[in-house]
Design an enzyme around this catalytic site. Sequence first.
Site, mmCIF file in Angstrom:
data_model
loop_
_atom_site.group_PDB
_atom_site.id
_atom_site.type_symbol
_atom_site.label_atom_id
_atom_site.label_comp_id
_atom_site.label_asym_id
_atom_site.label_seq_id
_atom_site.Cartn_x
_atom_site.Cartn_y
_atom_site.Cartn_z
ATOM 1 N N SER A 127 -71.160 25.289 -99.646
ATOM 2 C CA SER A 127 -70.551 24.067 -99.134
ATOM 3 C C SER A 127 -71.624 23.080 -98.685
ATOM 4 O O SER A 127 -72.680 23.475 -98.176
ATOM 5 C CB SER A 127 -69.675 24.436 -97.936
ATOM 6 O OG SER A 127 -69.319 23.283 -97.221
ATOM 7 N N TYR A 186 -68.881 28.681 -89.096
ATOM 8 C CA TYR A 186 -68.492 28.699 -90.508
ATOM 9 C C TYR A 186 -69.683 28.282 -91.385
ATOM 10 O O TYR A 186 -70.031 28.959 -92.356
ATOM 11 C CB TYR A 186 -67.295 27.756 -90.737
ATOM 12 C CG TYR A 186 -67.159 27.309 -92.172
ATOM 13 C CD1 TYR A 186 -66.754 28.210 -93.150
ATOM 14 C CD2 TYR A 186 -67.458 25.994 -92.559
ATOM 15 C CE1 TYR A 186 -66.650 27.813 -94.470
ATOM 16 C CE2 TYR A 186 -67.359 25.593 -93.873
ATOM 17 C CZ TYR A 186 -66.955 26.507 -94.829
ATOM 18 O OH TYR A 186 -66.875 26.102 -96.141
ATOM 19 N N LYS A 204 -72.054 30.363 -94.325
ATOM 20 C CA LYS A 204 -72.339 29.912 -95.700
ATOM 21 C C LYS A 204 -73.858 29.904 -95.935
ATOM 22 O O LYS A 204 -74.327 30.346 -96.983
ATOM 23 C CB LYS A 204 -71.753 28.524 -95.962
ATOM 24 C CG LYS A 204 -70.251 28.513 -96.132
ATOM 25 C CD LYS A 204 -69.815 29.015 -97.506
ATOM 26 C CE LYS A 204 -68.328 29.270 -97.578
ATOM 27 N NZ LYS A 204 -67.873 29.867 -98.828
HETATM 28 C C1 UD1 Z 1 -64.621 19.701 -93.487
HETATM 29 C C2 UD1 Z 1 -65.444 20.723 -92.765
HETATM 30 C C3 UD1 Z 1 -66.538 21.213 -93.682
HETATM 31 C C4 UD1 Z 1 -65.947 21.722 -94.993
HETATM 32 C C5 UD1 Z 1 -65.162 20.591 -95.630
HETATM 33 C C6 UD1 Z 1 -64.533 20.918 -96.976
HETATM 34 C C7 UD1 Z 1 -65.253 20.020 -90.416
HETATM 35 C C8 UD1 Z 1 -65.958 19.462 -89.244
HETATM 36 N N1 UD1 Z 1 -65.976 20.125 -91.533
HETATM 37 O O1 UD1 Z 1 -65.466 18.624 -93.764
HETATM 38 O O2 UD1 Z 1 -67.265 22.223 -93.057
HETATM 39 O O3 UD1 Z 1 -66.975 22.140 -95.851
HETATM 40 O O4 UD1 Z 1 -64.129 20.219 -94.720
HETATM 41 O O5 UD1 Z 1 -63.477 21.812 -96.845
HETATM 42 O O6 UD1 Z 1 -64.098 20.396 -90.365
HETATM 43 N N2 UD1 Z 1 -60.048 13.097 -90.962
HETATM 44 C C9 UD1 Z 1 -59.171 12.318 -90.245
HETATM 45 N N3 UD1 Z 1 -57.953 12.853 -89.893
HETATM 46 C C10 UD1 Z 1 -57.574 14.127 -90.236
HETATM 47 C C11 UD1 Z 1 -58.495 14.919 -90.981
HETATM 48 C C12 UD1 Z 1 -59.712 14.376 -91.308
HETATM 49 O O7 UD1 Z 1 -59.460 11.173 -89.916
HETATM 50 O O8 UD1 Z 1 -56.456 14.556 -89.882
HETATM 51 C C13 UD1 Z 1 -61.334 12.524 -91.390
HETATM 52 C C14 UD1 Z 1 -62.568 13.237 -90.864
HETATM 53 O O9 UD1 Z 1 -62.961 12.725 -89.627
HETATM 54 C C15 UD1 Z 1 -63.565 12.954 -91.981
HETATM 55 C C16 UD1 Z 1 -62.707 12.890 -93.243
HETATM 56 O O10 UD1 Z 1 -61.391 12.640 -92.796
HETATM 57 O O11 UD1 Z 1 -64.162 11.695 -91.808
HETATM 58 C C17 UD1 Z 1 -62.699 14.185 -94.030
HETATM 59 O O12 UD1 Z 1 -62.370 15.254 -93.161
HETATM 60 P P1 UD1 Z 1 -62.141 16.747 -93.695
HETATM 61 O O13 UD1 Z 1 -61.209 16.719 -94.840
HETATM 62 O O14 UD1 Z 1 -61.805 17.595 -92.534
HETATM 63 O O15 UD1 Z 1 -63.544 17.124 -94.319
HETATM 64 P P2 UD1 Z 1 -65.024 17.152 -93.640
HETATM 65 O O16 UD1 Z 1 -64.982 16.774 -92.228
HETATM 66 O O17 UD1 Z 1 -65.924 16.388 -94.530
#
Ligand code: UD1
Length: 337
Positions: A126, A150, A154
């Site tokens: 990842s 996590y 990895k």
């Molecule tokens: C997350 C994981 C990462 C993992 C990746 C892929 C965290 C901190 N990191 O990354 O370890 O490898 O998923 O599975 O969880 N967001 C919102 N609202 C939400 C959900 C997300 O605003 O309800 C935003 C987040 O702040 C971010 C973006 O959407 O900016 C993507 O979030 P997410 O899908 O959780 O992925 P990552 O944070 O990149």
Amino acid sequence: MKKVLITGGAGYIASHTNIELLKGEHELVLIDNFINSSAEALERVQELSGRSITFIKVDLLDSAALDSVFVQHPTIDSVIHFAALKAVGESVEKPLDYYTNNITGSLNLYSAMKKHDVRKIVFSSSATVYGDPDEIPVKEDAPIRATNPYGHTKAMMEQILMDTAKAEDWSVALLRYFNPVGAHDSGQIGEDPNYPNNLLPFVSQVAAGIREKVVIFGDDWDTPDGTGVRDYIHVTDLAKAHVKSLEKLANSSGIHIYNIGTGRGYSVLEMVKAFSEACGHKIPYEIGPRREGDIAEVTGNPAKAKTELGWQAELGLNEMVESAWKWQSQNPHGYNS
Ligand code: UD1
């Protein structure tokens, strides 16, 4: 036909990879413990591909059961290792569960491979191993500095494979996925999380009326519209990277590390807007506080995968959100719909 063992074989990324592998000369042996996946996914993979797969319910922590898989299938030629726990927040609360499941499970797998002289493995890593990189799009030689249990698991699973490849002459591909999204174009297989921690599954459930609204985790980041930017990759493109990796390992030993992303970032607001267009109605959202441990922006440089694997992402944002919506609308409650 080459026989491939797939761990976590019923999961989201594995299901799509199985479909791509079954288009070619691969015979599949799948193992899974079903704690975050469904047997229905396997049925659908078989229907869509018109081919049958061997499935054995095995937990990687059960080393005797794992050994018997290799005994029953002595012609296993390579492994794709997907199985792992993957929720960041849960890993902070239950680190020992994560280290036990991910590290002990992987050690059991690698030991069984050594015992049965299987030396080729594609590992599901990842972009989380980069933490908050100094430069984006990040390259594969950037420092490893995961920031949560996590991510540490990895990075450790990668390190164990790097050391083993050197000592035992293994062929190893470490695929560092960016943000996998979307679904098979049939709408029959897709992501079915117990609880949606990631953005797109959450947005899909709001679009389907299962949840009330999306909470955007901060709009004051140092990005063009203030919301977080990520490198989203269509799961079908990601699946194809595994097929290319197996081809690569067939004729080159050692360690091969690849970013699997598009190299292009989209913000949370852009993702919500694109999804609204795909589903044909507005998606309610509000701006909330930042999520602990989040970063402003991360994208990956996929040039090495293009040069060495002949792989690059072909599907764009529209295909990502349209396929995600097709899956969600046809299966409002996932595989239990
Ligand atoms: C997350 C994981 C990462 C993992 C990746 C892929 C965290 C901190 N990191 O990354 O370890 O490898 O998923 O599975 O969880 N967001 C919102 N609202 C939400 C959900 C997300 O605003 O309800 C935003 C987040 O702040 C971010 C973006 O959407 O900016 C993507 O979030 P997410 O899908 O959780 O992925 P990552 O944070 O990149």
